[in-house]
Design a protein around this motif. Sequence first.
Motif, mmCIF file in Angstrom:
data_model
loop_
_atom_site.group_PDB
_atom_site.id
_atom_site.type_symbol
_atom_site.label_atom_id
_atom_site.label_comp_id
_atom_site.label_asym_id
_atom_site.label_seq_id
_atom_site.Cartn_x
_atom_site.Cartn_y
_atom_site.Cartn_z
ATOM 1 N N UNK A 73 0.644 -1.163 -0.367
ATOM 2 C CA UNK A 73 -0.003 0.079 -0.379
ATOM 3 C C UNK A 73 0.860 1.373 -0.522
ATOM 4 N N UNK A 74 1.755 1.183 0.471
ATOM 5 C CA UNK A 74 2.414 3.044 0.229
ATOM 6 C C UNK A 74 3.035 2.961 -0.954
ATOM 7 N N UNK A 95 -7.176 2.626 -6.202
ATOM 8 C CA UNK A 95 -7.147 1.761 -7.607
ATOM 9 C C UNK A 95 -6.016 1.941 -7.800
ATOM 10 N N UNK A 96 -4.323 2.039 -7.733
ATOM 11 C CA UNK A 96 -3.296 2.055 -7.754
ATOM 12 C C UNK A 96 -2.782 0.565 -7.702
ATOM 13 N N UNK A 277 12.633 -5.518 -3.013
ATOM 14 C CA UNK A 277 13.943 -4.719 -3.405
ATOM 15 C C UNK A 277 13.167 -3.909 -4.569
ATOM 16 N N UNK A 278 12.573 -4.463 -4.746
ATOM 17 C CA UNK A 278 11.822 -2.904 -6.021
ATOM 18 C C UNK A 278 10.899 -2.096 -5.582
ATOM 19 N N UNK A 279 10.270 -2.967 -4.378
ATOM 20 C CA UNK A 279 9.286 -1.771 -3.946
ATOM 21 C C UNK A 279 10.123 -0.537 -3.317
ATOM 22 N N UNK A 280 11.427 -0.997 -3.333
ATOM 23 C CA UNK A 280 12.103 0.255 -2.067
ATOM 24 C C UNK A 280 12.935 0.479 -3.087
ATOM 25 N N UNK A 281 13.103 0.061 -4.315
ATOM 26 C CA UNK A 281 13.400 0.917 -5.297
ATOM 27 C C UNK A 281 12.759 1.735 -6.032
#
Length: 390
Positions: A73-74, A95-96, A277-281
């Motif tokens: 969610x973030x 919605x994303x 890692x993808x989310x953090x990037x």
Amino acid sequence: MTTTPSTERRTVLPIRPELAGEEPYGAPQLDVPVLLNVNENPYPPGDDVVATIADEVTRAARGLNRYPDRDFPALRQDLADFLELESGVRLTHEQIWAANGSNEIMLHVLQAFGGPGRTALSFAPTYSMYPEYARDTHTAWVAGRREADFTLDPQAAAAAVREVRPSVILLASPNNPTGTALPTATIEAVCEAALTVDVDGTGAPAVVVVDEAYAEFRRAGTPSALELLARYPHLAVTRTMSKAFALAGARVGYLAASRELVDALRVVRLPYHLSAVTQATARAALRHRESLLAQVDALRGERDALVAWLRARRHPDGRPFVVAESDANFVLFGTFGDRHAVWQGLLDRGVLIREVGPEGWLRVSVGTPAETQAFKDALTQVIEPDSEEA
């Protein structure tokens, strides 16, 4: 006693019949000085962006023994905030949706809304992966035709929707490989026609997907389909961080739509499909959106100058080049009797572009000024062998 060596056994696997003989998708990956074939952003992230990404990835790495947040969610809220700043359209994180590139987003859409007995509709020439998404999800594929200038007539598009009765309609705007953007009226016409489809007799409309992978490169005044989301719950708009955000290597794509449509995609996604890692990037890059997007204006200017330069070129027989209008970070130009010879001539001079789209046309990505000049010099030498400079 001697033995006769056994004959080498040929491996036979039970591949699905429609995949037999198919080659994996992909543009040539060649080691040449100037790479202008896959529409990448030629400018790498700045040192400040790299430092922030490194810090956030380091923090994420300390928890890699745990699965990532599967609904993230973030990150979804960060993407919603970005879209509001860019377009003025307010969206909630519900919605994303996001995935490993807009390619996986599209696959989720076809998994959720396509399938056996259903059809996907688009209008050619367009992105060559669309029929592969359909194939891989057992969805029938129908491609209507664009006009000679690669625009899409709204009445003809709506008529095709009513005739084909698809469950999914894919519209790229700006379109790949032509760079053509769609007016709001055209998208509205398709969305209205989609309401009449009645998928499987359920009363459900066709899902309309507007693929805006190159949206940040639109010319001033070119609208985004984001403005239509509140009116059409069956509309989805896909974006990517690969192009304008210079994050092609991070593989982050996302979609904006109604909560109901997003929830359908959550059903078909693989567990934990977006790594920590993808989310953090992605979140780190969004914190630097201003600096990352600062090069977009320069690339737009470089594109428009390249279009003008190409339109001033002539074939040896005196014919002017034909150059498609572009709202993307690439330009489609032609037409050539032997486009492969031109492509090869450029490659021989260290410049790799793309042999894609309608027969006779070539596509070149917008590079740095130095890369664009190298392309111009090489093309001039190919078209005018006696010339020594552009």
